[in-house]
Design a protein around this motif. Structure first.
Motif, PDB file in Angstrom:
ATOM      1  N   UNK A 124       0.865  -1.184   0.000  1.00  0.00           N
ATOM      2  CA  UNK A 124       0.000   0.000   0.000  1.00  0.00           C
ATOM      3  C   UNK A 124       0.900   1.232   0.000  1.00  0.00           C
ATOM      4  N   UNK A 125       0.880   1.948  -1.109  1.00  0.00           N
ATOM      5  CA  UNK A 125       1.737   3.123  -1.290  1.00  0.00           C
ATOM      6  C   UNK A 125       1.098   4.373  -0.698  1.00  0.00           C
ATOM      7  N   UNK A 126       1.950   5.285  -0.242  1.00  0.00           N
ATOM      8  CA  UNK A 126       1.470   6.592   0.200  1.00  0.00           C
ATOM      9  C   UNK A 126       2.476   7.651  -0.201  1.00  0.00           C
ATOM     10  N   UNK A 127       2.005   8.881  -0.267  1.00  0.00           N
ATOM     11  CA  UNK A 127       2.866  10.010  -0.624  1.00  0.00           C
ATOM     12  C   UNK A 127       2.198  10.873  -1.675  1.00  0.00           C
ATOM     13  N   UNK A 128       2.843  11.961  -2.048  1.00  0.00           N
ATOM     14  CA  UNK A 128       2.236  12.923  -2.976  1.00  0.00           C
ATOM     15  C   UNK A 128       1.803  12.324  -4.318  1.00  0.00           C
ATOM     16  N   UNK A 129       2.526  11.346  -4.833  1.00  0.00           N
ATOM     17  CA  UNK A 129       2.182  10.769  -6.134  1.00  0.00           C
ATOM     18  C   UNK A 129       1.279   9.538  -6.001  1.00  0.00           C
ATOM     19  N   UNK A 130       1.002   9.103  -4.790  1.00  0.00           N
ATOM     20  CA  UNK A 130       0.183   7.904  -4.568  1.00  0.00           C
ATOM     21  C   UNK A 130      -1.288   8.276  -4.428  1.00  0.00           C
ATOM     22  N   UNK A 131      -2.141   7.277  -4.561  1.00  0.00           N
ATOM     23  CA  UNK A 131      -3.572   7.525  -4.386  1.00  0.00           C
ATOM     24  C   UNK A 131      -3.870   7.922  -2.939  1.00  0.00           C
ATOM     25  N   UNK A 132      -3.150   7.329  -1.997  1.00  0.00           N
ATOM     26  CA  UNK A 132      -3.286   7.688  -0.584  1.00  0.00           C
ATOM     27  C   UNK A 132      -2.153   8.657  -0.243  1.00  0.00           C
ATOM     28  N   UNK A 133      -2.455   9.930  -0.089  1.00  0.00           N
ATOM     29  CA  UNK A 133      -1.400  10.929   0.075  1.00  0.00           C
ATOM     30  C   UNK A 133      -0.706  10.900   1.436  1.00  0.00           C
ATOM     31  N   UNK A 134      -1.360  10.353   2.462  1.00  0.00           N
ATOM     32  CA  UNK A 134      -0.763  10.370   3.801  1.00  0.00           C
ATOM     33  C   UNK A 134      -0.614   8.958   4.339  1.00  0.00           C
ATOM     34  N   UNK A 135       0.308   8.810   5.262  1.00  0.00           N
ATOM     35  CA  UNK A 135       0.510   7.534   5.938  1.00  0.00           C
ATOM     36  C   UNK A 135      -0.774   7.092   6.644  1.00  0.00           C
ATOM     37  N   UNK A 136      -1.471   8.037   7.248  1.00  0.00           N
ATOM     38  CA  UNK A 136      -2.696   7.714   7.985  1.00  0.00           C
ATOM     39  C   UNK A 136      -3.768   7.124   7.068  1.00  0.00           C
ATOM     40  N   UNK A 137      -3.975   7.723   5.889  1.00  0.00           N
ATOM     41  CA  UNK A 137      -4.970   7.208   4.945  1.00  0.00           C
ATOM     42  C   UNK A 137      -4.534   5.848   4.384  1.00  0.00           C
ATOM     43  N   UNK A 138      -3.240   5.703   4.132  1.00  0.00           N
ATOM     44  CA  UNK A 138      -2.723   4.425   3.645  1.00  0.00           C
ATOM     45  C   UNK A 138      -2.912   3.344   4.705  1.00  0.00           C
ATOM     46  N   UNK A 139      -2.683   3.686   5.955  1.00  0.00           N
ATOM     47  CA  UNK A 139      -2.883   2.726   7.044  1.00  0.00           C
ATOM     48  C   UNK A 139      -4.355   2.324   7.137  1.00  0.00           C
ATOM     49  N   UNK A 140      -5.242   3.281   6.989  1.00  0.00           N
ATOM     50  CA  UNK A 140      -6.675   2.991   7.019  1.00  0.00           C
ATOM     51  C   UNK A 140      -7.045   2.004   5.902  1.00  0.00           C
ATOM     52  N   UNK A 141      -6.509   2.237   4.712  1.00  0.00           N
ATOM     53  CA  UNK A 141      -6.754   1.335   3.595  1.00  0.00           C
ATOM     54  C   UNK A 141      -6.159  -0.041   3.875  1.00  0.00           C
ATOM     55  N   UNK A 142      -4.934  -0.070   4.370  1.00  0.00           N
ATOM     56  CA  UNK A 142      -4.267  -1.345   4.650  1.00  0.00           C
ATOM     57  C   UNK A 142      -5.029  -2.164   5.681  1.00  0.00           C
ATOM     58  N   UNK A 143      -5.490  -1.521   6.738  1.00  0.00           N
ATOM     59  CA  UNK A 143      -6.250  -2.229   7.781  1.00  0.00           C
ATOM     60  C   UNK A 143      -7.523  -2.823   7.187  1.00  0.00           C
ATOM     61  N   UNK A 144      -8.207  -2.068   6.349  1.00  0.00           N
ATOM     62  CA  UNK A 144      -9.439  -2.559   5.732  1.00  0.00           C
ATOM     63  C   UNK A 144      -9.145  -3.729   4.787  1.00  0.00           C
ATOM     64  N   UNK A 145      -8.079  -3.636   4.002  1.00  0.00           N
ATOM     65  CA  UNK A 145      -7.709  -4.712   3.089  1.00  0.00           C
ATOM     66  C   UNK A 145      -7.355  -5.986   3.848  1.00  0.00           C
ATOM     67  N   UNK A 146      -6.525  -5.849   4.858  1.00  0.00           N
ATOM     68  CA  UNK A 146      -6.086  -7.013   5.639  1.00  0.00           C
ATOM     69  C   UNK A 146      -7.261  -7.646   6.379  1.00  0.00           C
ATOM     70  N   UNK A 147      -8.094  -6.822   6.956  1.00  0.00           N
ATOM     71  CA  UNK A 147      -9.241  -7.326   7.701  1.00  0.00           C
ATOM     72  C   UNK A 147     -10.170  -8.141   6.805  1.00  0.00           C
TER      73      UNK A 147
END
Length: 101
Positions: free
Chosen positions: A31-54
């Motif tokens: 799950x990528x994060x940063x200015x060029x990623x779909x998830x711009x922040x670590x927090x949003x990327x973590x939210x996505x990752x938790x949902x995917x893993x769950x």
């Protein structure tokens, strides 16, 4: 512009519907994060990752996620074909090491 809707449930269902259809036993997601990623922040990327893993685990697939910066290479190659060749080479070495076991 892809017209992608920034809805975590929609992103999760889109990604996992394809992955789970393969009949996998295990899945590791980057799950990528940063200015060029779909998830711009670590927090949003973590939210996505938790949902995917769950959801992946709830569906019976041993699922894990890595959070990585979009601007940091994970390997030595750049470009789809070169990255695939690098991954195949790495997995082939791992398979040979396991078979020698």
């Amino acid at each position: 512009m892809t017209g992608t809707v920034p809805s975590i449930p929609l992103i999760v269902s889109s990604i996992l519907s394809k992955k789970l259809a393969e009949g996998l036993e295990a899945l590791v997601l980057d799950v990528k994060f940063g200015p060029a990623a779909f998830m711009p922040t670590l927090e949003k990327a973590r939210e996505l990752a938790v949902a995917l893993v769950s959801l992946g685990n709830d569906c019976g697939v041993n699922t894990r996620a890595l959070l990585t910066k979009m601007d940091t290479p994970l390997g030595r190659a750049a470009g789809n074909w070169l990255e695939i060749k690098e991954a195949v080479r790495a997995l082939s070495r791992q398979q040979r090491a396991l078979s020698k076991g």
